[in-house]
Every structure is written in C-alpha cells, then in structure tokens.
Design an enzyme around this catalytic site. Structure first.
Site, PDB file in Angstrom:
ATOM      1  NE  ARG A  59      -0.887   2.699   2.749  1.00  0.00           N
ATOM      2  CZ  ARG A  59      -0.579   3.944   3.075  1.00  0.00           C
ATOM      3  NH1 ARG A  59      -1.025   4.963   2.373  1.00  0.00           N
ATOM      4  NH2 ARG A  59       0.218   4.184   4.096  1.00  0.00           N
ATOM      5  CB  ILE A  84      12.734   9.848   0.830  1.00  0.00           C
ATOM      6  CG1 ILE A  84      13.201  11.235   1.319  1.00  0.00           C
ATOM      7  CG2 ILE A  84      11.902   9.951  -0.453  1.00  0.00           C
ATOM      8  CD1 ILE A  84      12.090  12.153   1.830  1.00  0.00           C
ATOM      9  CD  GLU A 138       0.289  10.596   4.360  1.00  0.00           C
ATOM     10  OE1 GLU A 138      -0.046  11.788   4.170  1.00  0.00           O
ATOM     11  OE2 GLU A 138       0.546   9.810   3.435  1.00  0.00           O
ATOM     12  N   GLY A 139       2.199  13.560   8.889  1.00  0.00           N
ATOM     13  CA  GLY A 139       1.963  14.531   9.957  1.00  0.00           C
ATOM     14  C   GLY A 139       1.728  13.788  11.256  1.00  0.00           C
ATOM     15  CG  PHE A 156     -11.484 -18.828  29.196  1.00  0.00           C
ATOM     16  CD1 PHE A 156     -12.126 -19.718  30.049  1.00  0.00           C
ATOM     17  CD2 PHE A 156     -10.410 -19.277  28.461  1.00  0.00           C
ATOM     18  CE1 PHE A 156     -11.691 -21.032  30.165  1.00  0.00           C
ATOM     19  CE2 PHE A 156      -9.971 -20.585  28.570  1.00  0.00           C
ATOM     20  CZ  PHE A 156     -10.607 -21.469  29.419  1.00  0.00           C
ATOM     21  CD  GLN A 157     -18.017 -14.380  32.112  1.00  0.00           C
ATOM     22  OE1 GLN A 157     -17.538 -13.807  33.084  1.00  0.00           O
ATOM     23  NE2 GLN A 157     -19.225 -14.898  32.140  1.00  0.00           N
ATOM     24  CB  SER A 193       6.439  18.671  12.848  1.00  0.00           C
ATOM     25  OG  SER A 193       6.407  17.348  13.342  1.00  0.00           O
ATOM     26  NE  ARG A 247      -2.852 -22.124  23.453  1.00  0.00           N
ATOM     27  CZ  ARG A 247      -1.847 -22.956  23.581  1.00  0.00           C
ATOM     28  NH1 ARG A 247      -1.587 -23.860  22.627  1.00  0.00           N
ATOM     29  NH2 ARG A 247      -1.069 -22.911  24.648  1.00  0.00           N
TER      30      ARG A 247
HETATM   31  C1  LIG Z   1       7.987   5.192   7.693  1.00  0.00           C
HETATM   32  C2  LIG Z   1       8.089   6.649   7.351  1.00  0.00           C
HETATM   33  C3  LIG Z   1       7.933   7.057   6.034  1.00  0.00           C
HETATM   34  C4  LIG Z   1       8.079   8.406   5.682  1.00  0.00           C
HETATM   35  N1  LIG Z   1       7.978   8.763   4.361  1.00  0.00           N
HETATM   36  C5  LIG Z   1       8.206  10.061   4.002  1.00  0.00           C
HETATM   37  C6  LIG Z   1       8.200  10.448   2.621  1.00  0.00           C
HETATM   38  O1  LIG Z   1       7.966   9.619   1.721  1.00  0.00           O
HETATM   39  N2  LIG Z   1       8.473  11.744   2.314  1.00  0.00           N
HETATM   40  C7  LIG Z   1       8.730  12.681   3.262  1.00  0.00           C
HETATM   41  O2  LIG Z   1       8.963  13.827   2.903  1.00  0.00           O
HETATM   42  N3  LIG Z   1       8.734  12.344   4.587  1.00  0.00           N
HETATM   43  C8  LIG Z   1       8.486  11.064   4.976  1.00  0.00           C
HETATM   44  N4  LIG Z   1       8.517  10.705   6.305  1.00  0.00           N
HETATM   45  C9  LIG Z   1       8.850  11.703   7.300  1.00  0.00           C
HETATM   46  C10 LIG Z   1       7.652  12.116   8.135  1.00  0.00           C
HETATM   47  O3  LIG Z   1       6.819  12.942   7.366  1.00  0.00           O
HETATM   48  C11 LIG Z   1       8.209  12.815   9.387  1.00  0.00           C
HETATM   49  O4  LIG Z   1       8.860  11.820  10.170  1.00  0.00           O
HETATM   50  C12 LIG Z   1       7.114  13.488  10.199  1.00  0.00           C
HETATM   51  O5  LIG Z   1       6.584  14.597   9.507  1.00  0.00           O
HETATM   52  C13 LIG Z   1       7.643  13.964  11.550  1.00  0.00           C
HETATM   53  O6  LIG Z   1       8.818  14.687  11.412  1.00  0.00           O
HETATM   54  P1  LIG Z   1      10.108  14.290  12.283  1.00  0.00           P
HETATM   55  O7  LIG Z   1      10.301  12.835  12.195  1.00  0.00           O
HETATM   56  O8  LIG Z   1      11.218  15.177  11.901  1.00  0.00           O
HETATM   57  O9  LIG Z   1       9.680  14.590  13.774  1.00  0.00           O
HETATM   58  P2  LIG Z   1       9.709  16.020  14.499  1.00  0.00           P
HETATM   59  O10 LIG Z   1       8.941  17.030  13.714  1.00  0.00           O
HETATM   60  O11 LIG Z   1      11.091  16.345  14.909  1.00  0.00           O
HETATM   61  O12 LIG Z   1       8.842  15.688  15.812  1.00  0.00           O
HETATM   62  C14 LIG Z   1       9.381  14.944  16.910  1.00  0.00           C
HETATM   63  C15 LIG Z   1       8.296  14.894  17.995  1.00  0.00           C
HETATM   64  O13 LIG Z   1       7.964  16.243  18.401  1.00  0.00           O
HETATM   65  C16 LIG Z   1       6.559  16.478  18.203  1.00  0.00           C
HETATM   66  N5  LIG Z   1       6.392  17.857  17.764  1.00  0.00           N
HETATM   67  C17 LIG Z   1       7.021  18.527  16.748  1.00  0.00           C
HETATM   68  N6  LIG Z   1       6.582  19.778  16.661  1.00  0.00           N
HETATM   69  C18 LIG Z   1       5.631  19.929  17.622  1.00  0.00           C
HETATM   70  C19 LIG Z   1       4.790  21.004  18.034  1.00  0.00           C
HETATM   71  N7  LIG Z   1       4.811  22.203  17.433  1.00  0.00           N
HETATM   72  N8  LIG Z   1       3.941  20.775  19.075  1.00  0.00           N
HETATM   73  C20 LIG Z   1       3.880  19.555  19.676  1.00  0.00           C
HETATM   74  N9  LIG Z   1       4.648  18.512  19.339  1.00  0.00           N
HETATM   75  C21 LIG Z   1       5.513  18.696  18.322  1.00  0.00           C
HETATM   76  C22 LIG Z   1       6.129  15.460  17.145  1.00  0.00           C
HETATM   77  O14 LIG Z   1       4.739  15.178  17.188  1.00  0.00           O
HETATM   78  C23 LIG Z   1       6.993  14.259  17.508  1.00  0.00           C
HETATM   79  O15 LIG Z   1       6.390  13.565  18.548  1.00  0.00           O
HETATM   80  C24 LIG Z   1       8.353   9.367   6.685  1.00  0.00           C
HETATM   81  C25 LIG Z   1       8.480   8.949   8.019  1.00  0.00           C
HETATM   82  C26 LIG Z   1       8.357   7.614   8.354  1.00  0.00           C
HETATM   83  C27 LIG Z   1       8.526   7.201   9.792  1.00  0.00           C
END
Ligand SMILES: Cc1cc2nc3c(=O)[nH]c(=O)nc-3n(C[C@H](O)[C@H](O)[C@H](O)COP(=O)(O)OP(=O)(O)OC[C@H]3O[C@@H](n4cnc5c(N)ncnc54)[C@H](O)[C@@H]3O)c2cc1C
Length: 384
Positions: free
Chosen positions: A85, A157, A363-364, A277-278, A132, A267
């Site tokens: 997917r 990526i 995805e955020g 079993f409940q 983020s 099982r």
């Molecule tokens: C399996 C996987 C696939 C991915 N694929 C792609 C891709 O194809 N292309 C791409 O561009 N990116 C990709 N990513 C990256 C992904 O988009 C980022 O990991 C994600 O946006 C979070 O950014 P970061 O890892 O730098 O964490 P950070 O932004 O550093 O965050 C670290 C922690 O701090 C928290 N945090 C950050 N800012 C705030 C705030 N203002 N308030 C409260 N909490 C906050 C976050 O929620 C998190 O818990 C992928 C990530 C993974 C794990």
C-alpha cells in the site's frame, strides 16, 4: 448517514480481495522477513483494481473514483500487505502533483509510466532538520543557464532506494530577492543523486532512504507550478493523505481482529477454546468496538472530502489520529489474545503492530493532527 457498500463497490472489493489472498498473501511473510522490496509486478497489478491513479480524474489517465471507494480499496490492501500500500500510495501522490502542475511535455514523459505501475516515484519533503516544520525547507536549488542545480539532503523518503523518479521540494530565490519553496521533478539516474537505505521497525518491504542531491542539474521544464509556490502544492493533498492513512490503519486493525477471533476459537486451554473465557471475550468485544468506530470515522472523513464539506479538514485530522492510535491498541490486544504465539514471528500479529506504528508519525504526527483539530474549533494556531 449510510456507508453501506453498493453493488459496484462490493464487486470491486471482492475481486481485489480474491487477488490479494491468492497471489499476494502467501509471499508477504517471506518478503518482510528477508526485507525484500515488494515485487514490481504486484505494484503494476494494483492498476487493474483502480488503485494507481484511483483518485485522479479520467482526463489525466486516472479512474476518478470517489474517495470513499478508494479508501475501501486501500484498507483491503493494507489488511494483507501494508508495505505494498505504501509503495504505490507515495507513487500516486507524486503522480497527482505531476498531473496538476506539470507542463504537457513532463506529463507525457512521466505520467503513463507511473500510472501503469512501471515506474515508481517518491515524494521528497522531509530533511534532517525539518519534519513537522515542513515549510522550513533547506535543500536549495539555484538557477543555471538551462534550469536548476539542486544541493541538499532529504531524509525518511519512502521508495527512495527503489524509485525511478521523484518530486523534491527545494528552497529557491524569488524575484523580490527572498526565498520560497519550489518543486522539481528529478530522476534517480541523474548524476549527483544517490540514496542510502535506512533500516526501520516494520514495513520492511517498503524501502526508506536518505536522498543526497549533490549538484544535481534538472532542466527548466521540470519545475512544477510557479517558483516559490510549492508549499501550497504540498498542502493541497494533505487531507486526502490523512484520510488514506486512516484507511490503511483500518485495514491493519481488521486483520488483527480477524487473527484474534481465529486464534481464540482454535486455541484450547483448560479443555475449552480460550474464546469461551469471559476475559478473552472482553478483549474481542473491545477490539470489535474499536474497529467499528475506526471504520465509521475513516468513511466519514472520505465522505466529507467527496461532498466538499468544509468540516473535512478537521475530520481528516481526527480520523488520521484516532484510527492510527486505536489500531495500535487493537494490534496489542490481538497479540495478548495470542499469548506467547503473538510475540513470535510464527504468527503475523507482531508484524501488524510494527507495521501500524509508523502511521502515527508519517503524514503529519498525531500530535500535529491534534493541534490542527483544536485549531478548527478555537481559531487559534499552536504552530504559527
Ligand atoms: C515510515 C516513514 C515514512 C516516511 N515517508 C516520508 C516520505 O515519503 N516523504 C517525506 O517527505 N517524509 C516522509 N517521512 C517523514 C515524516 O513525514 C516525518 O517523520 C514526520 O513529519 C515527523 O517529522 P520528524 O520525524 O522530523 O519529527 P519532528 O517534527 O522532529 O517531531 C518529533 C516529535 O515532536 C513532536 N512535535 C514537533 N513539533 C511539535 C509542536 N509544534 N507541538 C507539539 N509537538 C511537536 C512530534 O509530534 C513528535 O512527537 C516518513 C516517516 C516515516 C517514519
């Protein structure tokens, strides 16, 4: 509100499920254990079920499916192989941007190859210092006589190690002397592009990597949209991406629930199936309720997109956060129902947990989704 499937949806879902059970399911554990990428033939086969280009308008070579139908199909694939997917979903995202913002020559050159599943694309936004805070792109592109020269790194990526091409977000100078974010198409075979694979907890058949752009030259026509306006492009597909992340998690939750029910019937302990079993029944009942609420919220978010309901932004963020969080709980309960077996690689439940985990981040992150939801009610942003 009626989310029951019509006869076309049922037929589409059934034929996809038959294909996945017969051709795909038997090889999933082997590929995941060996960390082998999903076979390209499976990616190409997804086109036959409307999964590649599913949401794209027919005029651009897509199927123009409603978001609810597409989400239903996404859940079916994730129920069997979340890595599959993810590979085509990211390719789809890149093709969407190409179709909407690419010039005619660019679309003709790349879209048919991506839409047939022959070429795999990536979407390179995140960097070592930006996650983020995605608007703060640091990878740079400067103008050359014929186009652009890119320098920088893109981290985490999806498809990076296996992609044929991709779209990359870069910082470019604007006419007023400032900098904006622009979007360029690159090919992985271009001189100066390299990718280092990154190991991860799950989704082993969906490769992840760090892309390095070292003086990569791309022609002028590879620019998507206007210079400096790419962040609007990146934001445009966020709601659909969030709703689809919810459907992906839903598929994993459904698989985890089905596995728990099967195991609880088979099982035997104390001379009876453990499902009698409940306390085991309570876990099953909790999982069923969580899956049903996850399904309702996933469909509600997709339906809101289809109806262009102004509430769709909040609903997509709610669905993304709630369904991905709840899926972890469902996978965890399924593991508990399995006892020791659930902790081993002899059963798929531990994989469901590992595969679902990344959906709370990609995805955020779910924290960012929470703030976006609250913002719609409060009118106050925690971010800017
Ligand atoms: C399996 C996987 C696939 C991915 N694929 C792609 C891709 O194809 N292309 C791409 O561009 N990116 C990709 N990513 C990256 C992904 O988009 C980022 O990991 C994600 O946006 C979070 O950014 P970061 O890892 O730098 O964490 P950070 O932004 O550093 O965050 C670290 C922690 O701090 C928290 N945090 C950050 N800012 C705030 C705030 N203002 N308030 C409260 N909490 C906050 C976050 O929620 C998190 O818990 C992928 C990530 C993974 C794990």
């Amino acid at each position: 509100m009626d989310f029951s499937l019509d006869s076309t949806q049922v037929a589409l879902k059934d034929s996809l499920r038959r294909y996945l059970e017969k051709e795909v399911a038997p090889v999933v554990d082997r590929y995941e254990a060996q960390k082998e990428p999903v076979p390209r033939a499976f990616v190409a086969a997804m086109r036959d079920f409307g999964l590649i280009g599913g949401l794209m308008p027919e005029k651009d070579g897509g199927f123009g499916l409603p978001t609810t139908t597409y989400g239903m199909l996404i859940a079916e694939v994730a129920r069997v192989w979340p890595s599959l997917r993810s590979v085509f979903a990211v390719s789809n995202l890149a093709s969407f941007v190409l179709a909407e913002y690419g010039n005619a020559a660019l679309r003709e050159k790349y879209l048919p190859r991506i839409l047939s599943g022959e070429a795999i694309a990536c979407f390179a936004l995140s960097e070592p210092n930006i996650g983020s805070d995605a608007a703060n792109v640091q990878t740079r592109a400067e103008r050359t006589a014929n186009g652009w020269r890119i320098n920088g790194r893109k981290l985490y990526i999806t498809n990076g190690p296996i992609c044929d091409l991709g779209i990359v977000f870069v910082r470019t100078p604007t006419s007023d002397g400032k900098h904006g974010v622009s979007c360029l198409v690159f090919e992985s075979s271009m001189p100066g592009v390299s990718c280092t694979p990154i190991g991860k907890m799950g989704m082993h058949s969906c490769p992840l990597g760090e892309l390095l752009f070292d003086n990569v030259e791309v022609p002028e026509e590879n620019l998507l949209g206007a210079p400096g306006e790419a962040f609007a492009i990146a934001k445009q597909h966020l709601n659909v991406g969030r709703s689809m992340a919810a459907f992906s998690a839903l598929g994993i939750a459904e698989a985890a629930l089905e596995a728990a029910i099967r195991f609880a019937k088979d099982r035997v302990q104390f001379g009876r199936p453990i499902g009698s079993f409940q306390l085991v029944q309570q876990m099953i009942a909790d999982m069923m309720t969580m899956v049903e609420t996850a399904r309702l919220l996933s469909y509600r978010s997709a339906d809101a997109i289809d109806r262009q309901d102004p509430e769709n932004k909040a609903l997509c963020s709610m669905a993304k956060r709630y369904v991905t969080d709840i899926t972890l709980r469902v996978a965890e309960l399924s593991l508990q129902v399995h006892g020791g077996a659930g902790y081993t690689t002899l059963f798929p439940v531990e994989r469901y947990y590992r595969d679902a985990r990344h959906l709370c981040i990609a995805e955020g992150t779910n924290q960012i989704q929470s703030m976006l939801v609250a913002q719609t009610a409060l009118g106050l942003s925690a971010l800017r």
